[in-house]
Scaffold this motif. Structure first.
Motif, PDB file in Angstrom:
ATOM      1  N   UNK A 167      26.150 -69.884  39.845  1.00  0.00           N
ATOM      2  CA  UNK A 167      25.213 -68.632  39.861  1.00  0.00           C
ATOM      3  C   UNK A 167      25.653 -67.254  40.366  1.00  0.00           C
ATOM      4  N   UNK A 168      26.395 -67.385  41.153  1.00  0.00           N
ATOM      5  CA  UNK A 168      26.989 -66.005  41.833  1.00  0.00           C
ATOM      6  C   UNK A 168      27.971 -65.610  40.484  1.00  0.00           C
ATOM      7  N   UNK A 169      28.796 -66.475  40.165  1.00  0.00           N
ATOM      8  CA  UNK A 169      29.703 -65.950  38.969  1.00  0.00           C
ATOM      9  C   UNK A 169      28.843 -65.595  37.774  1.00  0.00           C
ATOM     10  N   UNK A 170      27.822 -65.781  37.586  1.00  0.00           N
ATOM     11  CA  UNK A 170      26.876 -65.713  36.324  1.00  0.00           C
ATOM     12  C   UNK A 170      26.264 -63.987  36.599  1.00  0.00           C
ATOM     13  N   UNK A 171      25.934 -64.144  37.831  1.00  0.00           N
ATOM     14  CA  UNK A 171      25.266 -62.727  38.107  1.00  0.00           C
ATOM     15  C   UNK A 171      26.516 -61.541  38.025  1.00  0.00           C
ATOM     16  N   UNK A 172      27.511 -61.903  38.565  1.00  0.00           N
ATOM     17  CA  UNK A 172      28.572 -61.033  38.320  1.00  0.00           C
ATOM     18  C   UNK A 172      29.140 -60.644  37.009  1.00  0.00           C
ATOM     19  N   UNK A 173      28.832 -61.751  36.019  1.00  0.00           N
ATOM     20  CA  UNK A 173      29.175 -61.497  34.728  1.00  0.00           C
ATOM     21  C   UNK A 173      28.031 -60.454  34.054  1.00  0.00           C
ATOM     22  N   UNK A 174      27.086 -60.516  34.764  1.00  0.00           N
ATOM     23  CA  UNK A 174      25.800 -59.619  34.310  1.00  0.00           C
ATOM     24  C   UNK A 174      25.983 -58.210  34.816  1.00  0.00           C
TER      25      UNK A 174
END
Length: 378
Positions: A330-337
């Protein structure tokens, strides 16, 4: 027959949709509404089933997405397709598990595609024999329900009759002993009184089924203390349809089968029923459901469709709030966004949640490690 309702505040558009629907032999038009609140009131009070709702996006007072969310809250079994003149809402449509997204002006071919998708996702394609195989539709995802092929629902006089039918269906036609039924449905109650209650419940259940024309559905054996079982022809079973889509996903890793399975799963196996005996099966199906959510997230991330990946990611997080690997993704996805502030806030929350459970340390959720290569988490 597919029971359809259309909602659009523009009368010319609503009239055209109604004409297109009425021209379809397999469709029964159950209502045309030009006001969202009027439709919601109808859906809340309607005793007859609704299969598919076509919702306009841009309506005064209540946006189509919010209308869909409210509908999902109390009628999760209804499929939804959006009608709009704008492409910008297509991503948001996933949040309410939309069946389709049709751009105005709607054509006959557009509608045919949507109806075809409904047939496939609802499991009705399994019911084909010539045109339609006559039989019973059983819904076990969400509140348990049984419907005849004409759309008539079985009305249960008491909650135990519904539970007993769900319980016997849970065992897929295999005989279940009276003693086991008493232990699992009337657990902890006086045995003699429970036996009397069981007999009266079976009697009333048979009457409820006969009222819908379902004769001799509950069978009985008298050997070894007696057992009960079901004998009926099921045309549509949402759990079997889900398991078929899940197996097809395992074979082909197809996003189409993932989406169809997730649509069928809805709110979960016998969700909200409180049936203790269903817990093992609920856990089993939820495990496969979380696998599908993760697979969907991974596919969308690989396609760089990060906004769409967020919704299944959030559903996954709600199911497994203490899963460290999930929080890292989830943290990684938010960073990708490019939402670093949200990623930091989520990182802090994840540490608090998992620290309280004793399940991880800060090293397990090392923010710098995740931020160095967020795409590698998928």
């Amino acid at each position: 027959m597919i029971r359809v309702i259309a909602v659009d505040d523009e009368q010319p558009a609503l009239k055209r949709i109604g004409q297109l629907l009425q021209a379809c032999d397999e469709v029964q038009v159950c209502g045309l509404f030009d006001r969202a609140n009027a439709f919601l009131e109808h859906a809340l009070m309607a005793s007859e089933p609704i299969d598919l709702v076509l919702l306009d996006m841009e309506m005064p007072g209540l946006h189509g997405l919010e209308l869909a969310r409210r509908l999902r809250a109390f009628r999760p079994e209804i499929h939804i397709a959006f009608l709009t003149a704008y492409e910008e809402y297509a991503r948001d449509a996933f949040d309410v598990e939309a069946l389709d997204y049709l751009l105005k002006p709607i054509t006959k071919d557009d509608l045919a595609r949507t109806l075809s998708r409904f047939v496939k996702r609802s499991g009705r394609h399994q019911a084909e024999e010539g045109n339609i195989k006559r039989g019973i539709s059983v819904r076990s995802f969400g509140p348990f329900a049984v419907m005849k092929d004409n759309g008539e629902s079985v009305h249960f006089r008491n909650s135990k009759g519904r539970e007993l039918l769900a319980y016997l269906h849970h065992y897929r036609g295999n005989p279940v002993s009276k003693s086991q039924i008493l232990d699992e449905i009337w657990q902890g109650r006086d045995v003699e009184r429970s036996q009397v209650t069981l007999h009266s419940t079976v009697y009333q259940l048979r009457k409820d089924l006969e009222a819908c024309g379902l004769q001799d559905t509950v069978g009985q054996t008298k050997t070894a203390g007696g057992s009960y079982f079901l004998r009926w022809s099921i045309a549509i079973d949402d759990v079997l349809a889900y398991e078929k889509e899940y197996q097809l996903y395992k074979q082909h890793a197809s996003l189409t089968h993932i989406i169809q399975a997730i649509q069928l799963y809805g709110s979960g196996y016998l969700a909200g029923s409180g049936y203790g005996w269903a817990a093992p099966r609920q856990a089993e199906l939820e495990l496969s459901y979380t696998e599908l959510l993760e697979a969907m997230v991974d596919i969308y991330v690989r396609q760089q469709r990060y906004e769409i990946a967020l919704s299944p990611m959030q559903k996954w997080a709600q199911l497994l709030p203490l899963d460290v690997r999930l929080h890292a993704k989830m943290i990684a996805l938010l960073l990708l966004m490019k939402r670093e502030a949200d990623a930091l806030a989520y990182h802090k929350l994840a540490l608090e949640l998992t620290d309280q459970s004793g399940g991880t340390s800060e090293q397990d959720l090392d923010f710098s490690r995740i931020s160095a290569s967020p795409s590698s988490m998928f």
